[in-house]
Design a protein around this motif. Structure first.
Motif, PDB file in Angstrom:
ATOM      1  N   GLN A 201       2.764   7.990 -44.538  1.00 30.11           N
ATOM      2  CA  GLN A 201       2.614   7.583 -45.931  1.00 30.11           C
ATOM      3  C   GLN A 201       3.071   8.719 -46.831  1.00 30.11           C
ATOM      4  O   GLN A 201       2.823   9.887 -46.542  1.00 30.11           O
ATOM      5  CB  GLN A 201       1.152   7.244 -46.240  1.00 30.11           C
ATOM      6  N   GLY A 202       3.755   8.392 -47.897  1.00 30.32           N
ATOM      7  CA  GLY A 202       4.236   9.409 -48.824  1.00 30.32           C
ATOM      8  C   GLY A 202       3.107  10.093 -49.575  1.00 30.32           C
ATOM      9  O   GLY A 202       1.977   9.608 -49.624  1.00 30.32           O
ATOM     10  N   ASP A 203       3.421  11.248 -50.152  1.00 34.01           N
ATOM     11  CA  ASP A 203       2.427  12.012 -50.901  1.00 34.01           C
ATOM     12  C   ASP A 203       2.154  11.367 -52.261  1.00 34.01           C
ATOM     13  O   ASP A 203       3.037  10.789 -52.884  1.00 34.01           O
ATOM     14  CB  ASP A 203       2.922  13.437 -51.139  1.00 34.01           C
ATOM     15  N   PHE A 204       0.900  11.519 -52.715  1.00 34.41           N
ATOM     16  CA  PHE A 204       0.530  11.196 -54.094  1.00 34.41           C
ATOM     17  C   PHE A 204       0.180  12.519 -54.746  1.00 34.41           C
ATOM     18  O   PHE A 204      -0.633  13.279 -54.221  1.00 34.41           O
ATOM     19  CB  PHE A 204      -0.656  10.228 -54.139  1.00 34.41           C
ATOM     20  N   GLU A 205       0.783  12.818 -55.892  1.00 37.01           N
ATOM     21  CA  GLU A 205       0.587  14.134 -56.486  1.00 37.01           C
ATOM     22  C   GLU A 205       0.298  14.034 -57.978  1.00 37.01           C
ATOM     23  O   GLU A 205       0.754  13.127 -58.664  1.00 37.01           O
ATOM     24  CB  GLU A 205       1.821  14.998 -56.273  1.00 37.01           C
ATOM     25  N   THR A 206      -0.493  14.999 -58.442  1.00 33.17           N
ATOM     26  CA  THR A 206      -0.774  15.136 -59.857  1.00 33.17           C
ATOM     27  C   THR A 206      -1.353  16.527 -60.099  1.00 33.17           C
ATOM     28  O   THR A 206      -2.115  17.045 -59.260  1.00 33.17           O
ATOM     29  CB  THR A 206      -1.759  14.055 -60.348  1.00 33.17           C
ATOM     30  N   GLU A 207      -0.992  17.151 -61.195  1.00 31.84           N
ATOM     31  CA  GLU A 207      -1.504  18.463 -61.569  1.00 31.84           C
ATOM     32  C   GLU A 207      -1.443  19.466 -60.414  1.00 31.84           C
ATOM     33  O   GLU A 207      -2.403  20.173 -60.119  1.00 31.84           O
ATOM     34  CB  GLU A 207      -2.950  18.344 -62.073  1.00 31.84           C
ATOM     35  N   GLU A 208      -0.297  19.496 -59.747  1.00 37.65           N
ATOM     36  CA  GLU A 208      -0.034  20.423 -58.653  1.00 37.65           C
ATOM     37  C   GLU A 208      -0.950  20.203 -57.459  1.00 37.65           C
ATOM     38  O   GLU A 208      -1.141  21.096 -56.627  1.00 37.65           O
ATOM     39  CB  GLU A 208      -0.138  21.874 -59.119  1.00 37.65           C
ATOM     40  N   LYS A 209      -1.507  19.010 -57.327  1.00 41.21           N
ATOM     41  CA  LYS A 209      -2.340  18.665 -56.174  1.00 41.21           C
ATOM     42  C   LYS A 209      -1.691  17.495 -55.442  1.00 41.21           C
ATOM     43  O   LYS A 209      -1.124  16.588 -56.064  1.00 41.21           O
ATOM     44  CB  LYS A 209      -3.756  18.272 -56.612  1.00 41.21           C
ATOM     45  N   LEU A 210      -1.812  17.506 -54.109  1.00 44.37           N
ATOM     46  CA  LEU A 210      -1.246  16.456 -53.261  1.00 44.37           C
ATOM     47  C   LEU A 210      -2.348  15.746 -52.499  1.00 44.37           C
ATOM     48  O   LEU A 210      -3.326  16.365 -52.070  1.00 44.37           O
ATOM     49  CB  LEU A 210      -0.265  17.042 -52.249  1.00 44.37           C
ATOM     50  N   MET A 211      -2.185  14.439 -52.290  1.00 45.13           N
ATOM     51  CA  MET A 211      -3.103  13.666 -51.452  1.00 45.13           C
ATOM     52  C   MET A 211      -2.279  12.876 -50.451  1.00 45.13           C
ATOM     53  O   MET A 211      -1.314  12.210 -50.812  1.00 45.13           O
ATOM     54  CB  MET A 211      -3.949  12.716 -52.303  1.00 45.13           C
ATOM     55  N   LYS A 212      -2.638  12.993 -49.183  1.00 46.70           N
ATOM     56  CA  LYS A 212      -1.896  12.303 -48.128  1.00 46.70           C
ATOM     57  C   LYS A 212      -2.866  11.719 -47.118  1.00 46.70           C
ATOM     58  O   LYS A 212      -3.806  12.401 -46.682  1.00 46.70           O
ATOM     59  CB  LYS A 212      -0.938  13.264 -47.422  1.00 46.70           C
ATOM     60  N   CYS A 213      -2.640  10.455 -46.747  1.00 43.03           N
ATOM     61  CA  CYS A 213      -3.395   9.845 -45.646  1.00 43.03           C
ATOM     62  C   CYS A 213      -2.659  10.158 -44.349  1.00 43.03           C
ATOM     63  O   CYS A 213      -1.455   9.901 -44.234  1.00 43.03           O
ATOM     64  CB  CYS A 213      -3.512   8.337 -45.845  1.00 43.03           C
ATOM     65  N   THR A 214      -3.364  10.723 -43.384  1.00 36.76           N
ATOM     66  CA  THR A 214      -2.705  11.178 -42.160  1.00 36.76           C
ATOM     67  C   THR A 214      -3.040  10.347 -40.928  1.00 36.76           C
ATOM     68  O   THR A 214      -2.259  10.321 -39.974  1.00 36.76           O
ATOM     69  CB  THR A 214      -3.087  12.633 -41.864  1.00 36.76           C
ATOM     70  N   GLU A 215      -4.192   9.673 -40.919  1.00 40.17           N
ATOM     71  CA  GLU A 215      -4.628   9.028 -39.685  1.00 40.17           C
ATOM     72  C   GLU A 215      -5.595   7.894 -40.001  1.00 40.17           C
ATOM     73  O   GLU A 215      -6.320   7.923 -40.986  1.00 40.17           O
ATOM     74  CB  GLU A 215      -5.316  10.064 -38.787  1.00 40.17           C
ATOM     75  N   LYS A 235      -2.028   0.937 -43.970  1.00 38.03           N
ATOM     76  CA  LYS A 235      -1.132   1.643 -44.891  1.00 38.03           C
ATOM     77  C   LYS A 235      -1.322   1.148 -46.322  1.00 38.03           C
ATOM     78  O   LYS A 235      -1.301   1.935 -47.276  1.00 38.03           O
ATOM     79  CB  LYS A 235       0.322   1.449 -44.461  1.00 38.03           C
ATOM     80  N   GLU A 236      -1.507  -0.169 -46.481  1.00 38.28           N
ATOM     81  CA  GLU A 236      -1.716  -0.724 -47.822  1.00 38.28           C
ATOM     82  C   GLU A 236      -3.011  -0.201 -48.429  1.00 38.28           C
ATOM     83  O   GLU A 236      -3.076   0.113 -49.628  1.00 38.28           O
ATOM     84  CB  GLU A 236      -1.729  -2.251 -47.746  1.00 38.28           C
ATOM     85  N   ILE A 237      -4.057  -0.098 -47.610  1.00 36.54           N
ATOM     86  CA  ILE A 237      -5.322   0.458 -48.079  1.00 36.54           C
ATOM     87  C   ILE A 237      -5.144   1.923 -48.463  1.00 36.54           C
ATOM     88  O   ILE A 237      -5.663   2.386 -49.491  1.00 36.54           O
ATOM     89  CB  ILE A 237      -6.414   0.304 -46.995  1.00 36.54           C
ATOM     90  N   ALA A 238      -4.389   2.668 -47.652  1.00 34.57           N
ATOM     91  CA  ALA A 238      -4.157   4.088 -47.925  1.00 34.57           C
ATOM     92  C   ALA A 238      -3.444   4.287 -49.263  1.00 34.57           C
ATOM     93  O   ALA A 238      -3.805   5.166 -50.053  1.00 34.57           O
ATOM     94  CB  ALA A 238      -3.335   4.704 -46.797  1.00 34.57           C
ATOM     95  N   VAL A 239      -2.442   3.464 -49.533  1.00 30.43           N
ATOM     96  CA  VAL A 239      -1.704   3.568 -50.792  1.00 30.43           C
ATOM     97  C   VAL A 239      -2.602   3.246 -51.978  1.00 30.43           C
ATOM     98  O   VAL A 239      -2.600   3.943 -52.999  1.00 30.43           O
ATOM     99  CB  VAL A 239      -0.473   2.642 -50.776  1.00 30.43           C
ATOM    100  N   ALA A 240      -3.401   2.175 -51.852  1.00 31.52           N
ATOM    101  CA  ALA A 240      -4.290   1.770 -52.941  1.00 31.52           C
ATOM    102  C   ALA A 240      -5.328   2.854 -53.229  1.00 31.52           C
ATOM    103  O   ALA A 240      -5.604   3.183 -54.397  1.00 31.52           O
ATOM    104  CB  ALA A 240      -4.978   0.447 -52.593  1.00 31.52           C
ATOM    105  N   CYS A 241      -5.908   3.429 -52.169  1.00 26.60           N
ATOM    106  CA  CYS A 241      -6.919   4.469 -52.348  1.00 26.60           C
ATOM    107  C   CYS A 241      -6.301   5.713 -52.988  1.00 26.60           C
ATOM    108  O   CYS A 241      -6.877   6.309 -53.907  1.00 26.60           O
ATOM    109  CB  CYS A 241      -7.542   4.811 -51.005  1.00 26.60           C
ATOM    110  N   SER A 242      -5.138   6.118 -52.516  1.00 22.72           N
ATOM    111  CA  SER A 242      -4.479   7.313 -53.055  1.00 22.72           C
ATOM    112  C   SER A 242      -4.146   7.143 -54.529  1.00 22.72           C
ATOM    113  O   SER A 242      -4.347   8.060 -55.337  1.00 22.72           O
ATOM    114  CB  SER A 242      -3.202   7.601 -52.259  1.00 22.72           C
ATOM    115  N   ALA A 243      -3.649   5.960 -54.896  1.00 27.07           N
ATOM    116  CA  ALA A 243      -3.292   5.714 -56.288  1.00 27.07           C
ATOM    117  C   ALA A 243      -4.521   5.755 -57.190  1.00 27.07           C
ATOM    118  O   ALA A 243      -4.492   6.295 -58.303  1.00 27.07           O
ATOM    119  CB  ALA A 243      -2.588   4.368 -56.410  1.00 27.07           C
ATOM    120  N   ALA A 244      -5.636   5.192 -56.691  1.00 27.92           N
ATOM    121  CA  ALA A 244      -6.858   5.154 -57.496  1.00 27.92           C
ATOM    122  C   ALA A 244      -7.466   6.541 -57.678  1.00 27.92           C
ATOM    123  O   ALA A 244      -8.042   6.845 -58.731  1.00 27.92           O
ATOM    124  CB  ALA A 244      -7.871   4.210 -56.848  1.00 27.92           C
TER     125      ALA A 244
END
Length: 323
Positions: A201-215, A235-244
Motif C-alpha cells: 500500500q502506498g504511503d499517506f503523508e502529512t506534515e512530514e509524517k508518513l503512515m503505511k499499512c505493512t501487514e 487493502k481497501e480498509i487500510a486505505v480508508a483508515c490511513s486517509a481518515a
C-alpha cells in the motif's frame, strides 16, 4: 561449488517492463537449504494455492519465489553493499560448523540452451539461488508443481561423470510456526501462530509524517485461510483508515504512537472495529473520525456470506518523512 553471479542477472529476469518494478512473491514457511553438492527447496503442502499463483503470474521462462528464514539452517546468505558493490556473505551461528546454508529466494531460469553442454547450472546470486535449466526441464518443473510432485534437477556438464550437483524441490508437511513473539498493538494479545500477509500500500503523508499499512493478520474463526481470503478487502480498509487518520499523524507520532493496530470483526449480525497502540485503545475522538471512512468500506465487503465470520488485524507504522 555454486557459482557467484551478478545481481543484474536476477534483476533483468524479474523486471516487469510494463511497471518498471521488481517482483518476488514470498511464500511463508518455504525454505531453501544448501549443502555441499545439493540444494533442497522445501514447499509446504498447505501453500499449494500460493505456489499456483506464482506459476500463473510468471512468464514461461522464469519462476521466482521468495523464501522464509530457516531456523534449521546453521548459516544464512546475506547480501552486503559496500562502496556500491554487492557482496555475498554467509552468516553462521556462533560456534556452529557450517553444514546447511539458508537462502532468501530461488529463481528458475528456463532459457538454458542444450548446446551449452550443461544439464543445468546452479549459482549463488547475492542472498539467493539461481537455477538455469532448459525449456524442457522448465516444463517438467511446472507440471510437477501443479501435480504436487517432488522434482529433481541435475546440474553439471552433460559429459561429466562426476562433479554433479542436485537441486531437489520437495513438498513437505510442516508445523507452521508463524509470527513468534508478535503481540497486538490493539490490546497486547499474542499474535503467535496467526497467519499473516504483507500488504503493498502506498504511503499517506502529512506534515512530514508518513503512515503505511505493512501487514494484515487473519484471525479466523470457523474456516481456514485459503485463496479466497479477502486480501483486496484488507487493502481497501487500510486505505480508508490511513486517509481518515492522516490529519492526526503529527499528534499520534508526537505521543509515541508509532505502531497502530486496527482489528475488524465481521459476522452476519456484527460489524465492529478496534484501534489501538501499545496495547491500549485509542481515545474516542480518533474513532469518531474513522466511522465515516470505515463503515461504508466494511459493509461493502460483507456481501459474500460464505467468507464470514471474518476477523482481521491490520498493522500500521508511522515514521518521519525524510527529504
Amino acid at each position: 561449488m555454486l557459482l557467484k553471479q551478478s545481481v543484474n542477472q536476477v534483476f533483468c529476469l524479474l523486471q516487469d517492463l510494463r511497471n518498471y518494478q521488481y517482483t518476488l512473491h514470498t511464500i511463508d514457511n518455504l525454505f531453501i537449504h544448501m549443502e555441499m553438492g545439493k540444494s533442497c527447496i522445501k514447499i509446504p503442502l498447505r501453500r499449494y494455492n500460493e505456489v499456483m499463483k506464482v506459476i500463473h503470474s510468471s512468464n514461461e521462462h522464469v519462476i521466482s519465489i521468495g523464501a522464509s528464514f530457516s531456523t534449521e539452517a546453521d548459516s544464512h546468505l546475506v547480501c552486503v553493499q559496500s562502496d556500491g558493490v554487492y557482496q555475498t556473505q554467509a552468516n553462521s551461528a556462533t560456534g556452529c560448523p557450517r553444514r546447511v546454508t539458508g537462502a532468501s529466494f530461488v529463481v528458475f531460469n528456463g532459457a538454458l540452451k542444450t548446446s551449452s553442454g550443461f544439464l543445468a547450472k546452479s549459482s549463488i546470486v547475492e542472498d539467493g539461488l539461481m537455477v538455469q535449466i532448459t525449456p524442457e526441464t522448465m516444463e517438467g518443473l511446472r507440471q510437477a508443481l501443479r501435480d504436487k510432485k517432488d522434482f529433481k534437477i541435475t546440474c553439471g556438464k552433460m559429459d561429466a561423470e562426476e562433479l554433479k550437483e542436485y537441486v531437489d524441490i520437495c513438498w513437505v508437511e510442516s508445523e507452521e510456526k508463524v509470527n513468534q513473539g508478535v503481540i497486538s498493538p490493539v490490546d497486547g494479545k499474542s499474535m503467535e501462530g496467526i497467519q499473516s500477509e504483507r500488504i503493498l500500500q502506498g504511503d499517506f503523508e502529512t506534515e512530514e509524517k508518513l503512515m503505511k499499512c505493512t501487514e494484515v493478520f487473519y484471525i479466523l474463526k470457523d474456516h481456514e485461510l485459503s485463496s479466497a481470503t479477502p486480501y483486496q478487502f484488507a487493502k481497501e480498509i487500510a486505505v480508508a483508515c490511513s486517509a481518515a487518520l492522516c490529519p492526526h499523524l503529527k499528534t499520534l507520532k508526537n505521543n509515541g504512537m508509532n505502531k497502530l493496530g486496527l482489528r475488524v470483526s465481521i459476522d452476519t449480525d456484527l460489524v465492529e472495529y478496534q484501534l489501538g497502540s501499545g496495547g491500549q485503545h485509542l481515545p474516542q475522538h480518533y474513532l469518531n473520525d474513522l466511522d465515516s471512512a470505515l463503515i461504508p468500506v466494511i459493509h461493502g465487503g460483507t456481501s459474500d456470506p460464505t467468507s464470514l465470520p471474518l476477523e482481521m488485524e491490520l498493522i500500521f507504522f508511522l515514521t518521519e518523512y525524510l527529504f
